[in-house]
Scaffold this active site. Sequence first.
Site, short mmCIF file in Angstrom:
data_model
loop_
_atom_site.label_atom_id
_atom_site.label_comp_id
_atom_site.label_asym_id
_atom_site.label_seq_id
_atom_site.Cartn_x
_atom_site.Cartn_y
_atom_site.Cartn_z
N HIS A 1 -15.40 3.31 -14.89
CA HIS A 1 -15.24 2.56 -13.65
C HIS A 1 -16.49 1.75 -13.32
O HIS A 1 -16.47 0.87 -12.45
CB HIS A 1 -14.91 3.56 -12.53
CG HIS A 1 -14.40 2.94 -11.28
ND1 HIS A 1 -15.07 3.03 -10.09
CD2 HIS A 1 -13.28 2.22 -11.03
CE1 HIS A 1 -14.38 2.38 -9.16
NE2 HIS A 1 -13.30 1.88 -9.69
N ASN B 1 0.83 -1.20 0.00
CA ASN B 1 0.00 0.00 0.00
C ASN B 1 0.87 1.25 0.00
O ASN B 1 0.62 2.20 -0.74
CB ASN B 1 -0.87 0.05 1.26
CG ASN B 1 -2.11 -0.82 1.15
OD1 ASN B 1 -2.40 -1.36 0.08
ND2 ASN B 1 -2.84 -0.96 2.24
N ARG C 1 -14.18 2.67 4.54
CA ARG C 1 -13.02 1.81 4.78
C ARG C 1 -11.72 2.61 4.80
O ARG C 1 -10.92 2.44 5.69
CB ARG C 1 -12.96 0.74 3.68
CG ARG C 1 -11.87 -0.27 3.89
CD ARG C 1 -10.81 -0.24 2.81
NE ARG C 1 -11.36 -0.51 1.50
CZ ARG C 1 -10.75 -0.21 0.37
NH1 ARG C 1 -9.59 0.38 0.38
NH2 ARG C 1 -11.32 -0.49 -0.79
N HIS D 1 -15.14 -3.45 0.09
CA HIS D 1 -15.11 -2.81 -1.22
C HIS D 1 -16.49 -2.41 -1.72
O HIS D 1 -16.64 -1.57 -2.59
CB HIS D 1 -14.43 -3.75 -2.23
CG HIS D 1 -14.04 -3.11 -3.51
ND1 HIS D 1 -14.71 -3.33 -4.69
CD2 HIS D 1 -13.05 -2.24 -3.80
CE1 HIS D 1 -14.14 -2.63 -5.65
NE2 HIS D 1 -13.14 -1.96 -5.15
N TYR E 1 -12.48 -9.66 -1.92
CA TYR E 1 -13.07 -8.34 -1.72
C TYR E 1 -14.55 -8.51 -1.41
O TYR E 1 -15.22 -9.36 -2.00
CB TYR E 1 -12.96 -7.48 -2.98
CG TYR E 1 -11.57 -7.10 -3.42
CD1 TYR E 1 -10.44 -7.57 -2.75
CD2 TYR E 1 -11.39 -6.25 -4.50
CE1 TYR E 1 -9.17 -7.22 -3.17
CE2 TYR E 1 -10.12 -5.89 -4.92
CZ TYR E 1 -9.00 -6.39 -4.25
OH TYR E 1 -7.75 -6.04 -4.68
N ARG F 1 -5.21 2.02 -13.36
CA ARG F 1 -3.82 2.25 -12.98
C ARG F 1 -3.07 0.98 -12.59
O ARG F 1 -3.56 0.17 -11.82
CB ARG F 1 -3.76 3.26 -11.84
CG ARG F 1 -2.35 3.63 -11.48
CD ARG F 1 -2.11 5.09 -11.25
NE ARG F 1 -3.11 5.69 -10.38
CZ ARG F 1 -3.24 7.00 -10.29
NH1 ARG F 1 -2.52 7.80 -11.01
NH2 ARG F 1 -4.13 7.49 -9.47
N ARG G 1 -10.56 -4.08 -14.33
CA ARG G 1 -9.42 -4.93 -14.02
C ARG G 1 -9.95 -6.34 -14.06
O ARG G 1 -11.06 -6.61 -13.61
CB ARG G 1 -8.93 -4.68 -12.59
CG ARG G 1 -8.32 -3.33 -12.37
CD ARG G 1 -7.94 -3.22 -10.91
NE ARG G 1 -7.88 -1.83 -10.48
CZ ARG G 1 -6.80 -1.06 -10.58
NH1 ARG G 1 -5.71 -1.56 -11.11
NH2 ARG G 1 -6.81 0.18 -10.16
#
Lengths: 707, 535
Positions: free
Chosen positions: A435, A48, A564, A592, A468, A405, A375
Amino acid sequence: MAKPRKEPLFFNRELSWLEFNRRVLEEAMDPTVPLLERVKFLSISSSNLDEFFMVRVGGLQQLLDEGKTRFDPSGLSTVRQLSIIRRRTHQMVADQYGCLLHELEVLLAEAEIRRLHVQNLRPQQREYVEQLFEGDIYPVLAPIAIESSATFPLLRGLALNLAVRLKPAQDSPRKQRYAVVAVPRQFARLIPVPATEGFQYVLIEDVIGAFVEKLFPGEPVAEWVPFRITRNADMSVREDQANDLLAQMREVLQARRHSACVRLEVSDTATYLMLKFLKGALQVREESVSRVPGPIDLSAYAALPRMVAYEELKDQPWSPQPSPQVTPNDSMFDVIARKDVLLVHPYESFEPVVRLINQAADDPDVLAIKQILYRTSENSPIVAALARAAGKGKHVTAVVELKARFDEARNIEWAKELELAGVQVIYGLKWLKTHAKVCIIVRREPGDVRRYCHFGTGNYNEITATLYSDIGLMTCNEDFGVDATAFFNSITGYSQPIAYRKLEAAPLGLRAKLLDLIESEIQRRKQGQKALIMAKINSLVDPQIIQTLYKASQAGVKIQLNVRGICSLRPGVRGLSENISVVSIVDRFLEHARVLYFHHGGESLVFISSADWMPRNLDRRVELLVPVEDRDHQQRLIAMLNLCFEDTAKVRTLMPDGGYVRAPSSGQGKPVRFQEAMYRLGREAAQRAQTDRYTVFEPQRPASAAS
Amino acid sequence: MRKQTPTSQPPGTTPAARTLAVIDIGASAMRLRIAEIGADGEVRALESLQHAVHLGKDTFTTGRIQTETVEECVKILKGFRRIMTEYGVTQPDQIRAVATSAVREAENRESVLDRLYMSTQINVEAIEGTEENRLTYIAIQDALRGEKRLKKGKAIIVDIGGGSTELLLLEEGCVTFAHSFRLGALRIRETLETYRAPTDRVRAVLDQHIRRVVDQLRHTVPVKQVEAMVAVSGDAQFAASLLSPSWASDRLVSLELKGFCELADKLATVPVDDLVRQYRIPYQEAETLGPALLVCEQLARVFAAKSILVPKASLRDGLIQEMVAGSTWTEEFAVQAIYSAVTLGKKYSFDRRHAEHVAELSAQMFRALLAEHKLDPRYELLLRIAALLHEIGNYVSDRSHHKHSMYLILNSDLFGLRRKDIALIALTARYHRRATPQPYHEEYQALDRDSRIAVAKLAAILRVADALERSHLPEQRAVSFAREKNQFVATVHDVQDLTLERLALKEKGNMFEEVFGVPVLLRAARAAKSESAHG
């Protein structure tokens, strides 16, 4: 009313993010967490931080270098933010290594899992390692001697290297010189060595270091130290100039390899001479240097739990359960036609989503499949199904977001594959990242054309769907079908956006819709009604949304937020936000899902969304807000939102000063753990569904008899 | 020749609903609707797409469509084509694409349409104003059904587009007047921009300009006052959605004039950019919103309409209804077209009873001869109208009245019909007596080959029908038609004698035989047992 306040209205987003990463690190420090899971959390906190340096620190540094200093909503200048960040990250790194060296490695050693140094190996272990070096590693090493700082090689960001200082040979007139050896990436960082008991390993940089003199015959090695650099990765395609996005994207990837160095991590064994050399050659300022007292790049420890069998040191597996709504082996089209399906991952399996797309690819009546991919996993079965469908002559459109990204390179690869298979591939929208997560299947059925839609809060990735927490909604409701296709037509450029019946999309209407929903609670509260907002999101940064939430709090609307990660909202301040409480859960699964609830005078409006409440999501991304209308589904999600606030094990509450505190342990009874409770609920439901199926007799008929 | 092919279906499945697509190329946007037609004729919209284009800007300012604009249209049409393909809409008979005023008025119209066809295989048809009238009327039928206010008294239906405004006058439920005016919201906006009026004067200039056109228009419409006004445009629907937020789409919404005017006044002064931001409407819609609503307001005022009714309907709904009807006209339209022919007939003092008898007989013959003439069912309506109007030339003079009939028809508007259809009607009427079509007949030669053949067939039928009505009887006689081996037999029931009719038929020459290859035989069938035949 608005008297001047000393405290700013917002928390700085970078510092709030660092708070989040601290919560992750705290899991590594928590003795109640199984040891190997603690190792995993430590490695997550490290990776992270890598991303934080690349993107956030990189971005701020770049602003500063371009002389564009500015103030954030909390009133901090760029310089000030950077200096606080440096201070806090230094402390965080110290804590990470403290945790590793003084706690985890001690406990691991007790469990017979040991990291060894090459000089301490027993003879046959040393022989094994030497053979490994000679046979496998040595042939691929490419040491580069540095004659001057101008000849310093281009180093890959985040990759580990050894810096070597060489003394001149006894009789040589030459000065001392330096060399860099990149640690080859094809080898595992943790190398197990034969051990009589337990699990023992060495680090690859130690192995190379131990035999490094073999690379420089005749030149004695004065010292060698591992180091790595982090480059600014906050750069993107200039889309106004991009005629060919694919080509430009490749250039960005190229540019990232050359961009400025924002962090230099080097072992604290480095001498003054070595440090001076590295800083000079890499043009790194003193404040960007991080001297670490242990192995560099702790994210490598993610591999350790996978390498060892010690199940007692790991979590009990909570495997995804089959959704009781989805009968095994049934056609997903039949399942969805019966009733909308709500999936709560990872407690419920992602399999129905993969099944839907697979069946769509093979169903002769399916006309078209349209899907957004942001993704996805390597060897994704979904990507394979799309390619297969195109091969069968269906009209398949995939919107592939090249700009996701750090997944750019992989996305370019399979985007090309899909194109070759005959899929119409669209690389997202100019200026905007796509997204939203949606898949539409157009199917000709007896009598009419029907559209099956899947809306999600997470990516189409069956691997992360086990890690997730996300929500998926499957429906063949006409309104959703019309909206989803209209939404898709606007992304693919076939149509301008037109008004939706049920959905809201960013960047057009989502923000306004959220503000409307909050305003509506304010109005209802003012008229004496009960007013309540509950939301579970990943990040809350958007100043306009936060201001409106403050206004709602001041009007007496009760607001419970489960955020979160970053939260710029300052909760619990009298006169500002005393009706707002914010909690955060960091546990086994990454929280998530974005789920919103508005009391709406008892009518209960429930939504799932792909969007966080950040300016970038609401203004610069294509996102969706999807209403959940089925009463049962609403109840499930409301129960879930409530359950977050009952957690006493993993929840932290955000304080008015920006700190997070754990819930005080009640002392009596077992603490409530949200994720565990969710898992239990999922399992019980699956078991009930299983028994129900056993008690209903369903004759199996030959396929030909089926209608 | 033309086989009725149902959409190809894999064997063993229930016949699926029919999927079709309509495309409307307007002055500022191109729109696609894909719809599914259920077995019961129920229309279900599957997809609605729209894309801004500059066609109106080009045509209304320079008179022609620029190359870049055409290429933009090609790109958009290709996208539409892809979405249609996804739904299996690929056959020409599943697609209808029309273009309105902006293309219709462009000097380079033909080359633009050719370019679109070449690169997309979509055949775009530039339709006439009168056809827009027809489509508007058909489009709103569903919404107007059961609307009592429109069954009685007077009402106007207006469709304010970017380049033209269609206006229909409804009296007691009948269309008594229809016209397409060159008044459009985008046209107004463009005019305004060429004036370069200063911002604070924009509103005044706008008002002045609109008042002038609306005034001209008022003098054309043969009424002073109406009960209600039906406003059929996207702009009106937008206003309705603001004024009546709970509006359900299948219902007609009724707006108070006062509220509507206030809203129009308010929106007309909001800058376009603000409209886009505030109401999240596409730029091209924001541009025309103000002018369109002001035109609506002015029209409602000059005709003193008490309320404004807004249906959720557009040209595309009309197009879909026509496709559902297939090769025939929709029934609602046929009724109104006949009504407008009767109105025209009255204007020229026609013998209504005779005309209607001939029309009915012609239609009967048309149906009996389907296998022979192989014409679209649509021609039945044209024949009927030609029959209704075949003698209006008598108003001018009874010498060569067939020629006068032709001129009068050619110079009249018939509700919803194209110039080409009207020419066909006029020539059919012309050839109901005397000379058969000749190469030196200018109007006849101006027709394309298919139309010339159609005229000959229709006129041949009309001659027989007219002969059968020679006696101008008060009651229409029962006649049945049948094709026999070498002749076509018209059996007239309950008559004693057909001498007069036979004479008339002879007088009209043997055009029927020339066209259909067989002679007509008139047979009298006497009451009860009738079998014998005259020689």
